[in-house]
Scaffold this motif. Structure first.
Motif, PDB file in Angstrom:
ATOM      1  N   PRO A 159     -23.819 139.591  14.897  1.00  0.00           N
ATOM      2  CA  PRO A 159     -22.992 140.164  15.098  1.00  0.00           C
ATOM      3  C   PRO A 159     -22.756 141.822  15.074  1.00  0.00           C
ATOM      4  CG  PRO A 159     -23.265 138.734  12.922  1.00  0.00           C
ATOM      5  CD  PRO A 159     -24.320 139.269  14.055  1.00  0.00           C
ATOM      6  N   GLU A 160     -24.089 142.301  14.898  1.00  0.00           N
ATOM      7  CA  GLU A 160     -24.184 143.562  14.890  1.00  0.00           C
ATOM      8  C   GLU A 160     -24.857 143.847  16.734  1.00  0.00           C
ATOM      9  OE1 GLU A 160     -28.353 146.445  13.928  1.00  0.00           O
ATOM     10  OE2 GLU A 160     -27.701 145.404  12.297  1.00  0.00           O
ATOM     11  N   GLY A 162     -23.687 142.579  18.909  1.00  0.00           N
ATOM     12  CA  GLY A 162     -21.921 142.198  19.926  1.00  0.00           C
ATOM     13  C   GLY A 162     -21.746 143.411  19.839  1.00  0.00           C
ATOM     14  N   GLN A 163     -21.710 144.200  18.525  1.00  0.00           N
ATOM     15  CA  GLN A 163     -20.648 145.298  17.749  1.00  0.00           C
ATOM     16  C   GLN A 163     -21.490 146.791  18.966  1.00  0.00           C
ATOM     17  OE1 GLN A 163     -20.476 146.230  14.155  1.00  0.00           O
ATOM     18  NE2 GLN A 163     -18.564 147.252  14.118  1.00  0.00           N
ATOM     19  N   ASN A 164     -22.859 146.993  18.599  1.00  0.00           N
ATOM     20  CA  ASN A 164     -23.498 148.040  19.761  1.00  0.00           C
ATOM     21  C   ASN A 164     -23.005 147.797  21.027  1.00  0.00           C
ATOM     22  OD1 ASN A 164     -24.312 148.813  16.776  1.00  0.00           O
ATOM     23  ND2 ASN A 164     -26.493 148.241  17.621  1.00  0.00           N
ATOM     24  N   HIS A 166     -20.378 145.997  22.582  1.00  0.00           N
ATOM     25  CA  HIS A 166     -18.999 145.448  22.410  1.00  0.00           C
ATOM     26  C   HIS A 166     -18.896 144.135  23.262  1.00  0.00           C
ATOM     27  CE1 HIS A 166     -17.451 149.293  20.988  1.00  0.00           C
ATOM     28  NE2 HIS A 166     -18.266 149.803  21.292  1.00  0.00           N
ATOM     29  N   TYR A 168     -19.497 139.620  23.160  1.00  0.00           N
ATOM     30  CA  TYR A 168     -19.462 138.663  22.342  1.00  0.00           C
ATOM     31  C   TYR A 168     -20.118 137.668  23.152  1.00  0.00           C
ATOM     32  CZ  TYR A 168     -18.972 141.995  18.096  1.00  0.00           C
ATOM     33  OH  TYR A 168     -19.069 142.740  17.479  1.00  0.00           O
TER      34      TYR A 168
END
Length: 171
Positions: A159-160, A162-164, A166, A168
């Motif tokens: 998740p981290e 992927g968030q960094n 953008h 997934y």
């Protein structure tokens, strides 16, 4: 068609696609319109591939091949999408077909060698899967606590990261 070709030549692929699609829709008998649309779709597919959108790239390149089924360039580009999506059989089949159409090509041969090398390497590997990741390790390695710990680390990091970025990926 003329407007679409002009826009494509100016590297304005998103604007060119609707024009070329309309040209094909209104004049399906014009093979040159189909080839022009196919070329623009290849450009769009390559842009999506470079941005990491393998699914979108696959759609564009598949459609390009529907309009120009003997386009070796589209086959090579689609084989790259398949390769990086771990669909080696599809990638290899497309490259073999492209080689038949275009003759010997160092570009195609390099890709085929890479796939053959990967196939040989993977014969000596075993697979440990998670919901998202495939972890491949040498068959001699025991799938013990180290793999369990790696799976846990990957689940937490996904998740981290992927968030960094953008992004997934599904798998």
């Amino acid at each position: 068609n003329e407007k679409g070709v002009r826009l494509a030549n100016e590297q304005k692929i998103p604007e060119a696609l609707p024009c070329l699609e309309l040209a094909v829709e209104f004049h399906p008998e014009q093979k040159v319109y189909q080839k022009n649309f196919s070329q623009a779709l290849i450009g769009a597919g390559q842009e999506r591939y470079l941005s990491g959108d393998f699914s979108g790239a696959e759609k564009n390149l598949d459609l390009a091949l529907q309009y120009d089924p003997n386009n070796a360039g589209a086959m090579i580009a689609l084989s790259d999408v398949y390769y990086y999506s771990q669909q080696m059989r599809k990638a290899k089949d497309l490259l073999l077909k492209a080689r038949k159409l275009s003759g010997d090509s160092s570009e195609i041969e390099k890709r085929l060698e890479r796939i053959t090398g990967d196939e040989q390497l993977e014969k000596g590997m075993k697979l440990a899967e998670t919901e998202i990741f495939d972890i491949k390790v040498d068959k001699q390695t025991s799938l013990s606590y180290n793999i369990y710990a790696l799976k846990q680390t990957l689940r937490k990091a996904f998740p981290e990261v992927g968030q960094n970025h953008h992004y997934y990926p599904r798998h």
